[in-house]
Design a protein around this motif. Sequence first.
Motif, PDB file in Angstrom:
ATOM      1  N   VAL A   1       1.907  41.770 -63.100  1.00  0.00           N
ATOM      2  CA  VAL A   1       2.394  41.241 -61.812  1.00  0.00           C
ATOM      3  C   VAL A   1       2.736  42.388 -60.862  1.00  0.00           C
ATOM      4  O   VAL A   1       2.416  42.336 -59.665  1.00  0.00           O
ATOM      5  N   LEU A   2       3.371  43.421 -61.384  1.00  0.00           N
ATOM      6  CA  LEU A   2       3.720  44.574 -60.554  1.00  0.00           C
ATOM      7  C   LEU A   2       2.469  45.255 -60.018  1.00  0.00           C
ATOM      8  O   LEU A   2       2.406  45.627 -58.840  1.00  0.00           O
ATOM      9  N   TYR A   3       1.464  45.425 -60.862  1.00  0.00           N
ATOM     10  CA  TYR A   3       0.210  46.050 -60.424  1.00  0.00           C
ATOM     11  C   TYR A   3      -0.426  45.256 -59.288  1.00  0.00           C
ATOM     12  O   TYR A   3      -0.855  45.818 -58.275  1.00  0.00           O
ATOM     13  N   ILE A   4      -0.478  43.928 -59.451  1.00  0.00           N
ATOM     14  CA  ILE A   4      -1.084  43.081 -58.408  1.00  0.00           C
ATOM     15  C   ILE A   4      -0.308  43.201 -57.109  1.00  0.00           C
ATOM     16  O   ILE A   4      -0.885  43.302 -56.024  1.00  0.00           O
TER      17      ILE A   4
ATOM     18  N   CYS B   1      10.273  43.177 -61.870  1.00  0.00           N
ATOM     19  CA  CYS B   1       9.231  43.479 -62.857  1.00  0.00           C
ATOM     20  C   CYS B   1       9.643  44.638 -63.754  1.00  0.00           C
ATOM     21  O   CYS B   1       9.481  44.579 -64.987  1.00  0.00           O
ATOM     22  N   VAL B   2      10.170  45.706 -63.157  1.00  0.00           N
ATOM     23  CA  VAL B   2      10.598  46.860 -63.954  1.00  0.00           C
ATOM     24  C   VAL B   2      11.751  46.467 -64.869  1.00  0.00           C
ATOM     25  O   VAL B   2      11.784  46.822 -66.054  1.00  0.00           O
TER      26      VAL B   2
ATOM     27  N   PRO C   1       6.568  42.063 -71.314  1.00  0.00           N
ATOM     28  CA  PRO C   1       6.436  43.294 -70.525  1.00  0.00           C
ATOM     29  C   PRO C   1       5.025  43.506 -69.988  1.00  0.00           C
ATOM     30  O   PRO C   1       4.853  44.057 -68.891  1.00  0.00           O
ATOM     31  N   CYS C   2       4.009  43.076 -70.738  1.00  0.00           N
ATOM     32  CA  CYS C   2       2.633  43.201 -70.254  1.00  0.00           C
ATOM     33  C   CYS C   2       2.418  42.342 -69.012  1.00  0.00           C
ATOM     34  O   CYS C   2       1.778  42.770 -68.038  1.00  0.00           O
ATOM     35  N   ILE C   3       2.958  41.136 -69.049  1.00  0.00           N
ATOM     36  CA  ILE C   3       2.833  40.245 -67.887  1.00  0.00           C
ATOM     37  C   ILE C   3       3.570  40.839 -66.693  1.00  0.00           C
ATOM     38  O   ILE C   3       3.063  40.854 -65.564  1.00  0.00           O
TER      39      ILE C   3
END
Length: 395
Positions: free
Chosen positions: A381-384, A215-216, A375-377
Motif C-alpha cells: 500500500v505504501l509503495y502504491i 503503513c510504516v 507487513p507485506c500488505i
Amino acid sequence: MATSRTKIISALGVIQILSWGSTFYLMAPLAAAIAQDTGWSTGLLSGGVSLGLLVSGVGAPTVGRWIARSGGRPTLAFGMVFIAAGLALLGMAHSPAVYLLAWGVIGVGMSAGLYDAAFSTLGYIYGCDARSAITQLTLWGGFASTICWPLSAWLVDLYGWRATCLIYTAIHLTVTLPVCLRYLPRAVIQTAPARSDWTAPAPTKISAFDLRFLCVATAGVMLSLLATIWSIHMVTILTSKGFSIAAAIWLGTLIGPAQVGARVLEMLGRGRHHPIWTTGAATTLVLLGFAGLQLGFPAAIALIAFGAGNGLWSIARGALPLTLFGPETYAETMGRLARPMLLASAAAPFVGALLIETAGPAKTMTILVALAIVPCIATGVLYIDLKRNRHVFES
C-alpha cells in the motif's frame, strides 16, 4: 569528516552493543540463576522485561522530542545513567516488587538508549545523509547478543547474577556514559546530502492518520510482535515439529549471522535505492521464513530468510521514515513510531504464550504466517501511494 563520522558511529555502536546486551538480551543468560536463587516464576521474570519494554514505549515520543530539541548527546547520556541505576537496583532486588521497579527504571533508560534514540541522534547530526550511518550502526548492534550472551553467562558462572548486574552498572558508568559525553557532538554536523533519487519533504508535523505513517507503523508493529514471539517461543514451536531442543537452539543460532549478512549486503548498495525496496525485501523475507517452516521447507533455509528479513527491517525502520518525512521532524517521528512497536514487543511474550496454550503450537505457526502477511500488505500500500505521488524509485 570521515574520521569524525567513523568515531561517532563507532561510539554509538559500542553503546548499542552494551545497552542491548544488558537490557533486552540480559534475561536469557540470567533467568535460570535468578529463578534458582529467588524461586520467582518464569512469568515474573519475563514480565520484568515486558514491563521495561512497556515503559520504553510510553516514553519513546518524549525522547524523540528531546532529541529534536537538543540532540542525542544528553538524551543518550540520560539513558545510560538510567540503565545503570536500574541494573544496580536489579542486582539488589530481594522481592518481586523491587525486581519490577528495577525493570521500570531500566525501561526509561531503554527508551533513551536503544536503536530508536540512536537512529534519531544520527538523523539530528547528519540530516538527509544519515541513512548510511544508520546502516553501519545496525552492523554494530547485530553483535549485541553474540558478545553479551557469553559475557553474561561467564560473569554469572564466576560471580553470580547479582554481581553481574552490578558489573554492568559499572560498565555503563565507566564506558558507555563517558563515550556519550566524549564522542557524540553537541551540534548538527553539516554534510553534503547523500546521493538519492527522491526529494526530502518540507518539514511538517506528521499526522497519525497520514497513510504513510500508518503503513510504516503497521508494518513495524507486526514485525516487532513476530520477532519477539519467535525469540521467546521458538524452541517450543520447533520441538512441536519434531526437532530436538539442541537442534532447535542450533537453528536459532542461524538468525544472528543472517541478520548481519543482510545488513552487509544493504550497506554495499550505498543507499542508491529507495528504502521502500529494503522494506519490501524485509517483509517478504520474514513471510517466506514463517511460510517455509509451515510448509515443511528446510528449517535452516527458512530461519536464514527470517533472520535476513529481520536484519533488513532494523535498517528500514530507521531509513524509511527519514526519506518519507525528512530530517527536520525525524527524531519526533521516530519516537512516535517507536511507541506502538515497543508496546507490541512488550505484549508479545503473553500473546505468544496465550496462542500456544489455547491453539497449540501447530495452529500458532499458522497464525504467525497470517500475521506476517500484514507487513507485506502495508508495504505494498505504501509503495502504491508513493508511486501515485510521483516518488522516483530508480535512477
